[in-house]
Design a protein around this motif. Structure first.
Motif, PDB file in Angstrom:
ATOM      1  N   CYS A   1     -43.752 119.999  37.457  1.00 50.19           N
ATOM      2  CA  CYS A   1     -43.135 119.038  38.386  1.00 50.19           C
ATOM      3  C   CYS A   1     -43.689 119.232  39.791  1.00 50.19           C
ATOM      4  N   THR A   2     -44.007 118.118  40.451  1.00 50.63           N
ATOM      5  CA  THR A   2     -44.593 118.211  41.794  1.00 50.63           C
ATOM      6  C   THR A   2     -43.536 118.446  42.873  1.00 50.63           C
ATOM      7  N   HIS A   3     -42.287 118.612  42.465  1.00 51.34           N
ATOM      8  CA  HIS A   3     -41.265 118.990  43.448  1.00 51.34           C
ATOM      9  C   HIS A   3     -41.346 120.499  43.682  1.00 51.34           C
ATOM     10  N   LEU A   4     -40.797 121.289  42.765  1.00 49.51           N
ATOM     11  CA  LEU A   4     -40.808 122.744  42.958  1.00 49.51           C
ATOM     12  C   LEU A   4     -41.350 123.489  41.749  1.00 49.51           C
ATOM     13  N   GLY A   5     -42.030 122.787  40.877  1.00 52.09           N
ATOM     14  CA  GLY A   5     -42.789 123.490  39.847  1.00 52.09           C
ATOM     15  C   GLY A   5     -42.103 123.749  38.526  1.00 52.09           C
ATOM     16  N   CYS A   6     -40.944 123.151  38.262  1.00 45.93           N
ATOM     17  CA  CYS A   6     -40.339 123.294  36.931  1.00 45.93           C
ATOM     18  C   CYS A   6     -41.171 122.519  35.903  1.00 45.93           C
ATOM     19  N   THR A   7     -40.854 122.748  34.646  1.00 46.38           N
ATOM     20  CA  THR A   7     -41.531 122.004  33.577  1.00 46.38           C
ATOM     21  C   THR A   7     -40.633 120.873  33.093  1.00 46.38           C
ATOM     22  N   PRO A   8     -41.030 119.631  33.305  1.00 39.89           N
ATOM     23  CA  PRO A   8     -40.213 118.505  32.816  1.00 39.89           C
ATOM     24  C   PRO A   8     -40.206 118.447  31.290  1.00 39.89           C
ATOM     25  N   GLU A   9     -39.278 117.661  30.749  1.00 41.10           N
ATOM     26  CA  GLU A   9     -39.195 117.506  29.295  1.00 41.10           C
ATOM     27  C   GLU A   9     -39.334 116.032  28.928  1.00 41.10           C
ATOM     28  N   LYS A  10     -39.895 115.803  27.756  1.00 44.25           N
ATOM     29  CA  LYS A  10     -40.118 114.422  27.301  1.00 44.25           C
ATOM     30  C   LYS A  10     -38.782 113.795  26.916  1.00 44.25           C
TER      31      LYS A  10
ATOM     32  N   THR B   1     -48.299 121.404  23.713  1.00 47.61           N
ATOM     33  CA  THR B   1     -48.517 122.066  24.999  1.00 47.61           C
ATOM     34  C   THR B   1     -49.516 123.212  24.832  1.00 47.61           C
ATOM     35  N   TYR B   2     -50.508 123.224  25.704  1.00 51.27           N
ATOM     36  CA  TYR B   2     -51.517 124.287  25.716  1.00 51.27           C
ATOM     37  C   TYR B   2     -51.441 124.996  27.067  1.00 51.27           C
ATOM     38  N   SER B   3     -52.072 126.141  27.145  1.00 52.66           N
ATOM     39  CA  SER B   3     -52.065 126.886  28.402  1.00 52.66           C
ATOM     40  C   SER B   3     -53.478 126.942  28.956  1.00 52.66           C
ATOM     41  N   TRP B   4     -53.597 126.551  30.187  1.00 51.82           N
ATOM     42  CA  TRP B   4     -54.881 126.657  30.895  1.00 51.82           C
ATOM     43  C   TRP B   4     -54.586 127.108  32.329  1.00 51.82           C
ATOM     44  N   ARG B   5     -55.206 128.203  32.697  1.00 47.42           N
ATOM     45  CA  ARG B   5     -54.964 128.801  34.019  1.00 47.42           C
ATOM     46  C   ARG B   5     -53.473 129.005  34.265  1.00 47.42           C
ATOM     47  N   ARG B   6     -52.816 129.481  33.221  1.00 50.05           N
ATOM     48  CA  ARG B   6     -51.390 129.819  33.266  1.00 50.05           C
ATOM     49  C   ARG B   6     -50.510 128.607  33.562  1.00 50.05           C
ATOM     50  N   GLN B   7     -51.023 127.438  33.312  1.00 43.76           N
ATOM     51  CA  GLN B   7     -50.232 126.219  33.494  1.00 43.76           C
ATOM     52  C   GLN B   7     -50.034 125.549  32.134  1.00 43.76           C
ATOM     53  N   PRO B   8     -48.867 124.930  31.912  1.00 44.92           N
ATOM     54  CA  PRO B   8     -48.695 124.166  30.676  1.00 44.92           C
ATOM     55  C   PRO B   8     -49.467 122.846  30.768  1.00 44.92           C
TER      56      PRO B   8
ATOM     57  N   GLY C   1     -40.392 108.770  29.204  1.00 44.13           N
ATOM     58  CA  GLY C   1     -41.326 109.536  30.020  1.00 44.13           C
ATOM     59  C   GLY C   1     -40.900 110.989  30.067  1.00 44.13           C
ATOM     60  N   PHE C   2     -40.878 111.542  31.261  1.00 45.00           N
ATOM     61  CA  PHE C   2     -40.580 112.963  31.429  1.00 45.00           C
ATOM     62  C   PHE C   2     -39.503 113.142  32.499  1.00 45.00           C
ATOM     63  N   TYR C   3     -38.569 114.027  32.193  1.00 50.82           N
ATOM     64  CA  TYR C   3     -37.431 114.256  33.085  1.00 50.82           C
ATOM     65  C   TYR C   3     -37.430 115.722  33.483  1.00 50.82           C
ATOM     66  N   CYS C   4     -37.305 115.986  34.767  1.00 51.83           N
ATOM     67  CA  CYS C   4     -37.236 117.369  35.248  1.00 51.83           C
ATOM     68  C   CYS C   4     -35.772 117.700  35.533  1.00 51.83           C
ATOM     69  N   PRO C   5     -35.160 118.573  34.735  1.00 52.45           N
ATOM     70  CA  PRO C   5     -33.727 118.845  34.884  1.00 52.45           C
ATOM     71  C   PRO C   5     -33.388 119.661  36.128  1.00 52.45           C
ATOM     72  N   CYS C   6     -34.378 120.261  36.772  1.00 52.84           N
ATOM     73  CA  CYS C   6     -34.065 121.131  37.927  1.00 52.84           C
ATOM     74  C   CYS C   6     -33.371 120.349  39.043  1.00 52.84           C
ATOM     75  N   HIS C   7     -33.958 119.197  39.431  1.00 54.43           N
ATOM     76  CA  HIS C   7     -33.347 118.400  40.501  1.00 54.43           C
ATOM     77  C   HIS C   7     -33.408 116.910  40.190  1.00 54.43           C
ATOM     78  N   GLY C   8     -33.691 116.575  38.945  1.00 55.96           N
ATOM     79  CA  GLY C   8     -33.564 115.185  38.520  1.00 55.96           C
ATOM     80  C   GLY C   8     -34.765 114.286  38.739  1.00 55.96           C
ATOM     81  N   SER C   9     -35.956 114.829  38.890  1.00 57.07           N
ATOM     82  CA  SER C   9     -37.128 113.953  39.048  1.00 57.07           C
ATOM     83  C   SER C   9     -37.497 113.312  37.702  1.00 57.07           C
TER      84      SER C   9
END
Ligand code: FES
Length: 198
Positions: free
Chosen positions: A124-133, A64-71, A149-157
């Motif tokens: 995550c395109t739902h509310l912006g959490c960082t999904p995990e592999k 993971t790298y940082s560009w424009r404060r995004q992972p 793939g990638f799972y977002c634990p915030c709301h299950g995407s």
């Protein structure tokens, strides 16, 4: 000069003096405005393209790298992961990446410039959490349709290894792919491509 011409001369002098003062006031006001518009060095550095050396990136590894404060995930997919992506066409919401969340050169089945290397904004395109592999072997936890793939634990995407969102989850769209380009076989730059800086 006759007395009858004095008022005209006084008026002319006043006009010149007022114009000069007005011009001076304008210049004086403009300086701080222009100064405030100049981006600071820190701001420029935060938005600058990021070069990434790929030579140590192993198959299956994600950094993971940082560009424009995004992972930004830089992820070397294995041949098995690429096969898993093909299996997902029936379970993802936008298999052909019709929503333009990627540059044109990443509008393909792997959403990347080269099949093995994924470059994805890890937000995550739902509310912006960082999904995990999550691996395909996690299907007991993730469900029978899960191929890794990638799972977002915030709301299950859920997203596949190409960042394509699964059907029926809170996230509405695929993950974003940033603009990037290869500088050599073992180096990319994120935030810049043949069109210039993003
Ligand atoms: S922020 Fe990812 S599922 Fe809600």
């Amino acid at each position: 000069m006759s007395d009858s011409k004095k008022p005209d001369k006084i008026r002319r002098n006043l006009v010149v003096a007022t114009s000069f003062l007005g011009g001076g006031a304008t210049v004086g006001a403009a300086v701080p405005f222009v100064t405030s518009m100049l981006p600071s060095e820190r701001t420029k550095a935060a938005g600058a393209p990021v070069e990434v050396d790929l030579s140590e990136l192993q198959p299956g590894e994600l950094k993971t790298y940082s560009w424009r404060r995004q992972p930004i995930w830089v992820f070397r997919r294995t041949d098995g992961m690429l096969k898993d992506i093909k299996k997902d066409n029936g379970v993802v919401a936008d298999p052909n990446s019709e929503v333009p969340h990627q540059p044109d050169y990443a509008k393909n089945e792997y959403r990347s410039r080269k099949p093995d290397l994924a470059v994805i904004i890890g937000v995550c395109t739902h509310l912006g959490c960082t999904p995990e592999k999550k691996a395909a072997s996690d299907s007991a936890e993730m469900g029978a349709a899960w191929n890794g793939g990638f799972y977002c634990p915030c709301h299950g995407s859920m997203y596949d290894y190409a960042g394509r969102v699964y059907q029926g989850v809170p996230a509405p769209t695929n993950l974003w792919i940033p603009r990037y380009m290869y500088l050599s076989d073992s180096k990319i730059v994120i935030g810049k491509d043949e069109q210039g800086e993003a």
